[in-house]
Design a protein around this motif. Structure first.
Motif, short mmCIF file in Angstrom:
data_model
loop_
_atom_site.label_atom_id
_atom_site.label_comp_id
_atom_site.label_asym_id
_atom_site.label_seq_id
_atom_site.Cartn_x
_atom_site.Cartn_y
_atom_site.Cartn_z
N ALA A 61 0.74 -1.07 -0.05
CA ALA A 61 -0.19 0.06 0.06
C ALA A 61 0.95 1.24 -0.07
CB ALA A 61 -0.99 0.12 1.54
N GLY A 62 2.00 1.30 0.62
CA GLY A 62 3.02 2.44 0.77
C GLY A 62 4.20 2.41 -0.31
N ALA A 63 3.94 1.63 -1.48
CA ALA A 63 5.07 1.60 -2.28
C ALA A 63 5.14 2.97 -3.07
CB ALA A 63 4.55 0.40 -3.37
N PRO A 64 6.48 3.56 -2.99
CA PRO A 64 6.74 4.75 -3.61
C PRO A 64 6.71 4.73 -4.99
CG PRO A 64 8.63 3.98 -2.67
CD PRO A 64 7.64 2.85 -2.42
N PRO A 65 5.64 5.73 -5.52
CA PRO A 65 5.38 5.57 -7.08
C PRO A 65 6.67 5.97 -7.95
CG PRO A 65 4.60 7.53 -6.12
CD PRO A 65 4.92 6.82 -4.74
N GLY A 66 7.57 6.98 -7.31
CA GLY A 66 8.52 7.12 -8.11
C GLY A 66 10.01 6.34 -7.92
N ARG A 67 10.12 5.16 -7.34
CA ARG A 67 11.23 4.65 -6.95
C ARG A 67 11.81 4.22 -8.25
NH1 ARG A 67 12.28 1.82 -2.09
NH2 ARG A 67 14.62 1.26 -2.32
N ALA A 68 11.48 3.51 -9.30
CA ALA A 68 12.39 2.94 -10.28
C ALA A 68 13.03 4.16 -11.02
CB ALA A 68 11.46 2.13 -11.29
N GLY A 69 12.39 5.19 -11.37
CA GLY A 69 13.15 6.35 -12.10
C GLY A 69 13.66 7.38 -11.23
N ASP A 70 12.71 7.83 -10.24
CA ASP A 70 13.12 8.77 -9.26
C ASP A 70 13.81 10.12 -9.81
OD1 ASP A 70 14.94 8.79 -5.89
OD2 ASP A 70 12.83 9.62 -6.77
N THR A 71 13.39 10.43 -11.21
CA THR A 71 14.12 11.69 -11.93
C THR A 71 13.85 12.90 -10.95
OG1 THR A 71 12.04 11.68 -13.06
CG2 THR A 71 14.08 10.32 -14.14
N PRO A 81 16.40 20.52 -25.74
CA PRO A 81 17.70 19.81 -25.71
C PRO A 81 18.22 19.48 -24.44
CG PRO A 81 17.57 21.88 -27.17
CD PRO A 81 16.18 21.66 -26.68
N PHE A 82 17.90 19.97 -23.35
CA PHE A 82 17.94 19.42 -22.00
C PHE A 82 17.29 18.22 -21.57
CE2 PHE A 82 18.69 24.16 -22.16
CZ PHE A 82 19.97 24.10 -21.52
N TRP A 83 16.15 17.90 -22.33
CA TRP A 83 15.26 16.86 -21.60
C TRP A 83 16.04 15.43 -21.56
CZ3 TRP A 83 12.70 12.37 -23.27
CH2 TRP A 83 11.47 11.85 -22.50
N VAL A 84 16.66 15.06 -22.93
CA VAL A 84 17.23 13.96 -22.76
C VAL A 84 18.45 13.73 -21.70
CG1 VAL A 84 18.32 11.94 -24.03
CG2 VAL A 84 16.44 13.33 -25.05
N LEU A 89 20.50 11.22 -17.00
CA LEU A 89 21.42 11.41 -15.89
C LEU A 89 20.76 11.33 -14.51
CD1 LEU A 89 23.79 14.36 -17.36
CD2 LEU A 89 24.46 12.00 -16.92
N ASP A 90 19.45 11.40 -14.55
CA ASP A 90 19.03 11.59 -13.38
C ASP A 90 18.41 10.24 -12.98
OD1 ASP A 90 19.76 13.88 -12.52
OD2 ASP A 90 18.22 14.88 -13.12
N ALA A 91 18.04 9.24 -14.04
CA ALA A 91 17.20 8.08 -13.97
C ALA A 91 18.27 7.13 -12.84
CB ALA A 91 17.04 7.59 -15.25
N GLY A 92 17.36 6.40 -12.39
CA GLY A 92 17.80 5.22 -11.58
C GLY A 92 18.39 4.16 -12.34
N ARG A 93 18.84 3.27 -11.86
CA ARG A 93 19.78 2.02 -12.44
C ARG A 93 18.61 1.12 -13.01
NH1 ARG A 93 24.71 0.22 -8.74
NH2 ARG A 93 25.94 2.28 -8.77
N GLU A 94 17.33 1.21 -12.63
CA GLU A 94 16.34 0.49 -13.16
C GLU A 94 15.83 0.88 -14.37
OE1 GLU A 94 16.22 1.72 -10.12
OE2 GLU A 94 16.66 0.04 -8.53
N THR A 95 16.16 2.07 -14.77
CA THR A 95 15.52 2.80 -15.80
C THR A 95 15.98 2.21 -17.03
OG1 THR A 95 14.99 4.70 -14.60
CG2 THR A 95 14.80 4.83 -16.90
#
Length: 448
Positions: A61-71, A81-84, A89-95
């Motif tokens: 129930a408390g799973a953090p929704p942003g865990r995988a990317g956490d951007t 041009p900054f988006w990619v 660079l900010d993506a988590g290792r799972e992304t």
């Protein structure tokens, strides 16, 4: 399980949803049940899932929704041009990162880097704690100019300036040669960080359509006459994002036009070592007269060991030394330069490149065949490197596809972040080394 983390992060699996049984998931993933048990135990320890006795596993129930990317960058920000860069660079290792601009760690010469680290730890005390010389490591600069003679370039170590990165090299050149409002030519499409850097210098960015053999020469000459630009930024070897290589005819025409209009050319060599056979170079044809060569080792050696270089005619190199002193009190870390020197000079780097080129050839072929099953095809067939510049089917909006991919834990590189004229809406740049089966499955769902 990375796939489950991504599904929870993207809210494809919601709190209370039941996960596949251990045996079912083991069959689907072709792994042993014990592997699934271990993965579920780890997810439970992280608080993402909860076991229910006799029932199975469920999303907590408390799973953090942003865990995988956490951007840190908002998902809904403009695709610019900054988006990619920010998402990659900010993506988590799972992304998943089929849109990023570097090789996975397993593709890099890790053993050689570790040897260099051990050797550098035993080096002179001054290398570990003091500032470096104004031009950077003499040993590394001597090593860099050795191949120049074979190209017909008369340049010595004093004509090379080490920098903290390839991007900083271009920034120094822009600081020295440009003023706000000046016009600068870039390829259309071009490396998106060229655009971002030039925006920071408040100059006018003029795009010239790029062809499989180089810039459209007639449009290039028109832009020179109309805008009177001070600078032209390009990749001559394995152009980013298209993977194209400059033809000898186009190279000679470019230099003739540049001479007629007093244009300075910055030739970025960052992908040069990926070429199985060396293509034509503007710096070699010009002799570093009005062409400035820049490069770094972030793609072939390590993006963590920050070290770039500039090779230029003597008066320009001298001016850039002073500018680098004013803005950064010296060049790259002597530690970084020492690590690069040791890795390049023991012979293992070139064995790594030879192996890498063959491996990339195989991976490009595999990626082209896999993308074809999604009706996605490359604009041109690169001679080397890890990029494929592809047109999407049915005029699909690549930016919308990239936003959808991000919601599902995947960073893509849509065409218009590379295009000054924003005429590449149905193009996508793919990194063939960052395309596991999940990427193809996503494309089939999204484009089907």
């Amino acid at each position: 399980m990375l796939a489950i983390r991504r599904l929870i992060a993207s809210q494809s699996l919601l709190p209370g949803d039941k996960l596949p049984s251990i045996r079912k998931l083991a069959r689907e993933k072709a792994v042993s049940p014990s592997t699934v048990v271990e993965a579920y135990d780890r997810l439970a320890a992280e608080g993402l899932i909860r076991p229910r006795a006799g029932s199975g596993f469920y999303v907590a129930a408390g799973a953090p929704p942003g865990r995988a990317g956490d951007t840190h960058a908002p998902l809904d920000r403009a695709v610019d041009p900054f988006w990619v860069s920010r998402q990659s660079l900010d993506a988590g290792r799972e992304t998943l990162r089929p849109g990023c601009g570097w090789l996975p760690p397993a593709w890099m010469p890790l053993a050689a880097i570790r040897r260099a680290l051990r050797a550098t730890a035993k080096t002179a005390d001054a290398t570990l704690v003091e500032y470096g010389s104004t031009r950077g490591s003499p040993a590394l600069r001597r090593l860099l100019v050795r191949p120049f003679a074979a190209e017909g370039i008369e340049a010595g170590p004093e004509d090379v300036l080490l920098t903290s990165s390839g991007t900083q090299a271009i920034d120094l050149i822009c600081r020295h040669l440009l003023r706000p409002g000046d016009a600068v030519l870039v390829d259309d499409p071009c490396y998106f960080n060229f655009r971002a850097l030039l925006q920071a210098h408040a100059v006018r960015i003029v795009g010239v359509p790029y062809t499989p053999s180089g810039p459209d020469i007639s449009r290039f000459e028109e832009a020179l006459a109309l805008h009177r630009p001070r600078l032209y930024l390009t990749n001559a070897a394995l152009h980013n994002p298209t993977g194209a290589s400059l033809s000898p005819r186009a190279a000679h025409q470019l230099l003739a036009a540049a001479a007629a209009h007093d244009l300075t050319i910055v030739e970025d060599e960052i992908f040069a070592d990926f070429e199985p056979e060396r293509s034509v170079r503007l710096a070699a044809l010009d002799g570093l007269n009005r062409v400035i060569r820049v490069g770094s080792f972030s793609k072939t050696l390590s993006a963590s060991i920050r070290c770039g270089y500039i090779a230029a005619r003597p008066d320009l190199a001298e001016a850039l030394v002073d500018l680098q002193l004013a803005t950064g009190f010296g060049g790259p870390s002597p530690l970084a330069a020492e690590l690069v020197f040791r890795t390049l000079s023991d012979g293992s780097y070139y064995r790594h490149l030879s192996s890498l080129q063959g491996r990339l050839t195989r991976r490009r072929r595999e990626a082209i065949a896999a993308l074809a099953t999604c009706d996605v095809h490359p604009w041109t067939l690169p001679r080397g490197g890890f990029y494929l510049w592809c047109r999407l089917p049915r005029a699909t909006d690549a930016s919308e596809l990239a936003q959808r991919g991000l919601r599902e834990g995947m960073v893509l590189a849509p065409g218009n972040v590379f295009s000054v004229s924003r005429t590449a809406a149905d193009f996508m740049r793919f990194n063939v080394t960052q395309m596991p089966s999940e990427v193809l499955a996503f494309l089939r769902r999204a484009l089907g």
